[in-house]
Design an enzyme around this catalytic site. Structure first.
Site, PDB file in Angstrom:
ATOM      1  N   ILE A 149      10.769 -25.046 -32.797  1.00 27.30           N
ATOM      2  CA  ILE A 149      10.370 -23.637 -32.843  1.00 27.30           C
ATOM      3  C   ILE A 149      11.540 -22.708 -32.478  1.00 27.30           C
ATOM      4  O   ILE A 149      11.828 -21.746 -33.192  1.00 27.30           O
ATOM      5  CB  ILE A 149       9.221 -23.361 -31.846  1.00 27.30           C
ATOM      6  CG1 ILE A 149       8.122 -24.414 -31.943  1.00 27.30           C
ATOM      7  CG2 ILE A 149       8.659 -21.962 -32.047  1.00 27.30           C
ATOM      8  CD1 ILE A 149       7.481 -24.531 -33.266  1.00 27.30           C
ATOM      9  N   ILE A 166      -1.585 -21.710 -21.893  1.00 25.85           N
ATOM     10  CA  ILE A 166      -2.136 -21.151 -20.660  1.00 25.85           C
ATOM     11  C   ILE A 166      -1.032 -20.919 -19.642  1.00 25.85           C
ATOM     12  O   ILE A 166      -1.284 -20.771 -18.451  1.00 25.85           O
ATOM     13  CB  ILE A 166      -3.200 -22.114 -20.069  1.00 25.85           C
ATOM     14  CG1 ILE A 166      -2.610 -23.512 -19.822  1.00 25.85           C
ATOM     15  CG2 ILE A 166      -4.423 -22.197 -20.974  1.00 25.85           C
ATOM     16  CD1 ILE A 166      -3.582 -24.478 -19.142  1.00 25.85           C
ATOM     17  N   ASP A 167       0.238 -20.864 -20.134  1.00 27.35           N
ATOM     18  CA  ASP A 167       1.377 -20.857 -19.219  1.00 27.35           C
ATOM     19  C   ASP A 167       1.950 -19.478 -18.930  1.00 27.35           C
ATOM     20  O   ASP A 167       2.856 -19.345 -18.106  1.00 27.35           O
ATOM     21  CB  ASP A 167       2.483 -21.775 -19.760  1.00 27.35           C
ATOM     22  CG  ASP A 167       2.820 -21.464 -21.226  1.00 27.35           C
ATOM     23  OD1 ASP A 167       2.900 -20.277 -21.593  1.00 27.35           O
ATOM     24  OD2 ASP A 167       2.998 -22.427 -22.008  1.00 27.35           O
ATOM     25  N   HIS A 186      -7.313 -19.716 -24.483  1.00 35.25           N
ATOM     26  CA  HIS A 186      -7.704 -20.736 -23.501  1.00 35.25           C
ATOM     27  C   HIS A 186      -7.445 -20.272 -22.072  1.00 35.25           C
ATOM     28  O   HIS A 186      -7.415 -21.083 -21.163  1.00 35.25           O
ATOM     29  CB  HIS A 186      -6.972 -22.052 -23.780  1.00 35.25           C
ATOM     30  CG  HIS A 186      -7.299 -22.643 -25.119  1.00 35.25           C
ATOM     31  ND1 HIS A 186      -6.578 -23.650 -25.703  1.00 35.25           N
ATOM     32  CD2 HIS A 186      -8.290 -22.352 -26.009  1.00 35.25           C
ATOM     33  CE1 HIS A 186      -7.095 -23.962 -26.891  1.00 35.25           C
ATOM     34  NE2 HIS A 186      -8.134 -23.179 -27.099  1.00 35.25           N
TER      35      HIS A 186
END
Ligand SMILES: [Zn+2]
Length: 251
Positions: free
Chosen positions: A240, A105-106, A123
């Site tokens: 990642i 949600i950033d 989200h």
């Protein structure tokens, strides 16, 4: 498989793909300093999340929701996309990746240069707010000024409705349009890359399963094992940023 062989295999799968989808979770953003709310020691193990029905029914719950959001504001405002976000943005720019489906949600995928229409937010988004009734958009910094002045939860200037961050709260319905778009993109993908999701939150975690059932190659990049590792074609238990960065050739 040795690490360099894993990276080479991931690079080969990306090279071969005609239409890929990347699915991201908290693990990509922790590398930008965004805490993983669900992890052990994460905020939700210390403070219970506020249910949507409480937000609607209680001024105290609304105030507490906003107090927490403003308390986290420095973290949110200072977070920048990292190497993993940049690698995905490069794949979007090249046309290999058609869409990014995210549980985050950033807003960091958009901040990395990916057009907003190619980011599907399951989200929602915490970097801005909107009125729950008329959907009018509000900026967090503006709302903070009012909150610090009178301590009340913000109301919509246009219609008087409750203003809330544009996130999907516990107890709030999943966003129908985003879910539908995510399903369409998943079905169209020949390569589905999970990056930084433990794949425990349904219905979101159903997308990699759907991709695999539909014949796509499934790759999972996540520091910890996930429940879908057994059906994945390639699993990398690694950070990642360094993994996607090396596979795509982005620093
Ligand atoms: Zn309104």
């Amino acid at each position: 498989m040795p690490q360099d062989r894993e990276i080479a295999e991931l690079a080969r799968l990306i090279e071969r793909s005609r239409q890929a989808v990347v699915f991201t979770g908290a693990g990509i953003s922790t590398e930008s300093g965004i805490p993983d709310f669900r992890s052990p020691g994460g905020i939700w193990t210390r403070m219970a999340p506020i249910d949507f029905s409480d937000f609607l029914s209680s001024e105290e719950a609304r105030r507490e929701t906003w107090r927490r959001r403003f308390e986290a504001d420095d973290t949110w405002r200072n977070a920048q996309p990292n190497r993993g976000h940049r690698a995905i943005a490069e794949l979007v720019r090249l046309g290999t990746v058609a869409a990014v489906i995210t549980q985050n949600i950033d807003g960091l995928h958009q901040a990395s240069g990916i057009p907003a229409e190619q980011v599907i937010e399951l989200h929602g988004n915490s970097t801005y707010a909107h009125c729950l009734d008329c959907t009018r958009r509000y900026e967090i910094a503006d709302l903070r000024v009012g909150f610090e002045r009178d301590g009340t939860a913000p109301l919509c200037e246009a219609c008087g409705g409750w203003v809330k961050t544009a996130t999907i709260s516990f107890g709030q319905a999943m966003p129908l349009e985003a879910m539908q778009r995510a399903e369409i993109e998943t079905r169209a993908a020949d390569l589905f890359i999970v990056a930084g999701s433990s794949l425990v939150v349904y219905p979101a975690a159903g997308f990699p399963e759907l991709a695999k059932r539909n014949g796509a190659t499934l790759v999972i990049v996540n520091r910890e094992p996930t429940g879908l590792d057994p059906i994945a074609d390639l699993v990398l238990h690694r950070a990642i940023g360094e993994t996607l960065g090396a596979a795509v050739g982005v620093n």
